[in-house]
Structure formats: structure tokens, C-alpha cells
Design a protein around this motif. Sequence first.
Motif, PDB file in Angstrom:
ATOM      1  N   ALA A 132     -45.755 111.389  62.226  1.00  0.00           N
ATOM      2  CA  ALA A 132     -45.248 112.112  63.403  1.00  0.00           C
ATOM      3  C   ALA A 132     -44.943 113.560  63.025  1.00  0.00           C
ATOM      4  O   ALA A 132     -45.180 114.483  63.817  1.00  0.00           O
ATOM      5  N   LEU A 133     -44.431 113.759  61.805  1.00  0.00           N
ATOM      6  CA  LEU A 133     -44.169 115.126  61.332  1.00  0.00           C
ATOM      7  C   LEU A 133     -45.471 115.914  61.243  1.00  0.00           C
ATOM      8  O   LEU A 133     -45.547 117.065  61.687  1.00  0.00           O
ATOM      9  N   ALA A 134     -46.509 115.295  60.656  1.00  0.00           N
ATOM     10  CA  ALA A 134     -47.797 115.967  60.538  1.00  0.00           C
ATOM     11  C   ALA A 134     -48.356 116.338  61.909  1.00  0.00           C
ATOM     12  O   ALA A 134     -48.873 117.447  62.109  1.00  0.00           O
ATOM     13  N   ARG A 135     -48.225 115.410  62.861  1.00  0.00           N
ATOM     14  CA  ARG A 135     -48.701 115.671  64.221  1.00  0.00           C
ATOM     15  C   ARG A 135     -47.897 116.798  64.874  1.00  0.00           C
ATOM     16  O   ARG A 135     -48.463 117.683  65.528  1.00  0.00           O
ATOM     17  N   ALA A 136     -46.590 116.779  64.668  1.00  0.00           N
ATOM     18  CA  ALA A 136     -45.722 117.811  65.242  1.00  0.00           C
ATOM     19  C   ALA A 136     -46.062 119.187  64.684  1.00  0.00           C
ATOM     20  O   ALA A 136     -46.107 120.182  65.427  1.00  0.00           O
ATOM     21  N   LEU A 137     -46.335 119.274  63.393  1.00  0.00           N
ATOM     22  CA  LEU A 137     -46.696 120.552  62.782  1.00  0.00           C
ATOM     23  C   LEU A 137     -48.014 121.078  63.347  1.00  0.00           C
ATOM     24  O   LEU A 137     -48.158 122.277  63.584  1.00  0.00           O
ATOM     25  N   THR A 138     -48.960 120.175  63.576  1.00  0.00           N
ATOM     26  CA  THR A 138     -50.239 120.572  64.170  1.00  0.00           C
ATOM     27  C   THR A 138     -50.028 121.135  65.575  1.00  0.00           C
ATOM     28  O   THR A 138     -50.611 122.161  65.947  1.00  0.00           O
ATOM     29  N   LEU A 139     -49.182 120.474  66.359  1.00  0.00           N
ATOM     30  CA  LEU A 139     -48.906 120.925  67.725  1.00  0.00           C
ATOM     31  C   LEU A 139     -48.207 122.278  67.735  1.00  0.00           C
ATOM     32  O   LEU A 139     -48.522 123.149  68.554  1.00  0.00           O
ATOM     33  N   VAL A 140     -47.248 122.462  66.816  1.00  0.00           N
ATOM     34  CA  VAL A 140     -46.521 123.737  66.740  1.00  0.00           C
ATOM     35  C   VAL A 140     -47.461 124.861  66.337  1.00  0.00           C
ATOM     36  O   VAL A 140     -47.442 125.952  66.913  1.00  0.00           O
ATOM     37  N   GLU A 141     -48.316 124.602  65.344  1.00  0.00           N
ATOM     38  CA  GLU A 141     -49.245 125.625  64.878  1.00  0.00           C
ATOM     39  C   GLU A 141     -50.234 126.010  65.978  1.00  0.00           C
ATOM     40  O   GLU A 141     -50.650 127.167  66.084  1.00  0.00           O
ATOM     41  N   ALA A 142     -50.593 125.032  66.817  1.00  0.00           N
ATOM     42  CA  ALA A 142     -51.548 125.294  67.896  1.00  0.00           C
ATOM     43  C   ALA A 142     -50.894 125.890  69.140  1.00  0.00           C
ATOM     44  O   ALA A 142     -51.576 126.265  70.090  1.00  0.00           O
ATOM     45  N   GLY A 143     -49.558 125.964  69.143  1.00  0.00           N
ATOM     46  CA  GLY A 143     -48.858 126.492  70.308  1.00  0.00           C
ATOM     47  C   GLY A 143     -48.813 125.533  71.475  1.00  0.00           C
ATOM     48  O   GLY A 143     -48.650 125.941  72.630  1.00  0.00           O
ATOM     49  N   HIS A 144     -48.922 124.228  71.207  1.00  0.00           N
ATOM     50  CA  HIS A 144     -48.908 123.209  72.262  1.00  0.00           C
ATOM     51  C   HIS A 144     -47.501 123.051  72.842  1.00  0.00           C
ATOM     52  O   HIS A 144     -46.505 123.120  72.103  1.00  0.00           O
ATOM     53  N   PRO A 145     -47.363 122.847  74.141  1.00  0.00           N
ATOM     54  CA  PRO A 145     -46.042 122.688  74.771  1.00  0.00           C
ATOM     55  C   PRO A 145     -45.208 121.556  74.159  1.00  0.00           C
ATOM     56  O   PRO A 145     -43.984 121.666  74.062  1.00  0.00           O
TER      57      PRO A 145
END
Length: 310
Positions: free
Chosen positions: A17-30
Motif C-alpha cells: 500500500a505504501l508503494a502504491r501510495a508513493l506512485t500516486l503521489v509522484e503522479a499527482g493523483h487525487p
Amino acid sequence: MDKAELFARFEAKDPRALARALTLVEAGHPWGAELLKAHRGRGNAKVVGLTGSPGAGKSTLTDRLIEEARKRGEKVAVLAVDPSSPFTGGAILGDRIRMMRHHQDPQVFIRSLASRGALGGLAGATVAALALLEAFGFDRIYVETVGVGQSEVDIARVADTTLLVLTPASGDAVQAFKAGVMEIADVFAINKFDLPGGERLILELKSALELSPLRPGGWLPPIYPVVATTGQGVEALFEGLEAHHAHLVKHGLLEGHRLERARFEVESVIQEWGRRKTQEQSGQALIQAVAQGRLTPEEAALRLLAPVAE
């Protein structure tokens, strides 16, 4: 996974979940922004930034510092900010290769971030990623920069302790003086000290430090000779990093570091937003007007900012 599951698994300290969250943050996802807002300010990790020229051995040294932290029972995270591919925008160095011996340790998390051409060499998402890692409960976070451009200056705004890695007989000291890195490094490591010229480099650094002002609270940056490939001197270096953190706590300087980190994050968002706006059709027209002398850069910037101001 959906948003509710992501949030629940992050709270449960699921590394995926951390890895997924970092990907979303880096991509600027809401979803990433929402998760970050809900968890910002949690945790109290010691953030150490490592910088230095390419080839100085930062990744190998980081690997050894992970080892020292694990000996003390700390939960460790690493953010390796790599140069970006001009074609894909992805990280191209992949420094995680040099830290693979920790990949089976559940208390170690290593992640590469692409700088994506950010001025200063730090990805705009670096501070957001730091906030997520802190909230996840890591005790210590190492941030390794690309070591080019002004990344050295920027890492000092993000990290609590800035470690500058130099090597003998490479001209690193001269470059450090030119770039003003001497003024922002809290601790110096002379890596590859088994090569000729190590003692001379230490003398050069000491002479330069005598001319530079003391750091806040009267801190005088120490210099540690190390050989990262063998681990020689790394334990003493780790204790030096600990001593600087204790100095920050004693003199009440940590809060100032946190505020500067937030300021850097806001500036990074503005910079990225501005870069995107100039590439839009309306932005292209404004840039053409500047090139033709019909607008000043300041006037064009104000027009780009106008929709936000309203």
C-alpha cells in the motif's frame, strides 16, 4: 485496490500500500493527495540527505548506513532521486541495485524517484514521499540525490542533516567550494579514503571550514574518512550523524527544518504548475509575446498566475 482499501492497508502498515501510495503521489493523483493530507505530520523520522558528485560512492555508503541503522533496531527507508530519462521521464540510474542485500528485510524500504528535470535535481514529489514514509512509521529516512546541478543546495532544505560525500584526488573539494556546498553540509564523508590524497583533502576541508561561518547553534561540521566498500569508518560516521541530530534537538532547530521542508514543497508545486502552463497554447502565446518584446517575463508570469489568483 480501491481508495478505501488503499487507506485501510496503509494504516495497517502494508508495504504494498505504501508503494502504491508513493506512485500516486509522484503522479499527482487525487487519491495520493488525499492520503497525504490525512497523514501529514505523523511520525518523527530522522531525515538524512546524501549528496556528492556521481561516482563518489553514495549508494554504497547508503547501503552501509542502512546496515548501521538496522544494527540499532531502526526501521529504515531510502529515497534515491535519480536523473530522469529524457524519453520516458523515469529513473535511469536505479541505485537500488547497490542495496539489494537488504531487499528481504521487511524493516527496510527502498524507492527510486525520477527527478523529472526538476531545477535543483530533486523531484517535486520528494517531500510528499518523505511525509508518507514518516507517517508509515520509519525511524530513519535517507534521501540520496543525483549529485548534479543545485541538488546539493536543495537537499539541505529537505533533510534534517546533510551529508556531503567527497573522494580524494577528484577535484571534489574545489567544486564544493565553487557551488557553495561547504555552507550547507552538516557532515562530511571522505569516501574511498584508501586512495591517495585523502589526508590532503581533509586539510583542504578544514582550512575552508575555518573561513566559513558556524552552522546554527554553533555546529562545526565534522569530517569522517570512510571506505564504503569495506565498511571502514562507517560506524563513526553514523555516530556523527546522530550527534548532529542531537544538536538540532538540543537547540530547538528541528521545527525550522520542518517549515523549510514545507516551503520547498510549495515552491516545487508552483514550479511544476508554471512549467505545465507555459506548455499550454495560452502559455505559448505569452512566451512568444515575451520573445517579441511585447511583454516582460514578469507580466507574462502574472497573466499565467491570474486564474489562480481569481
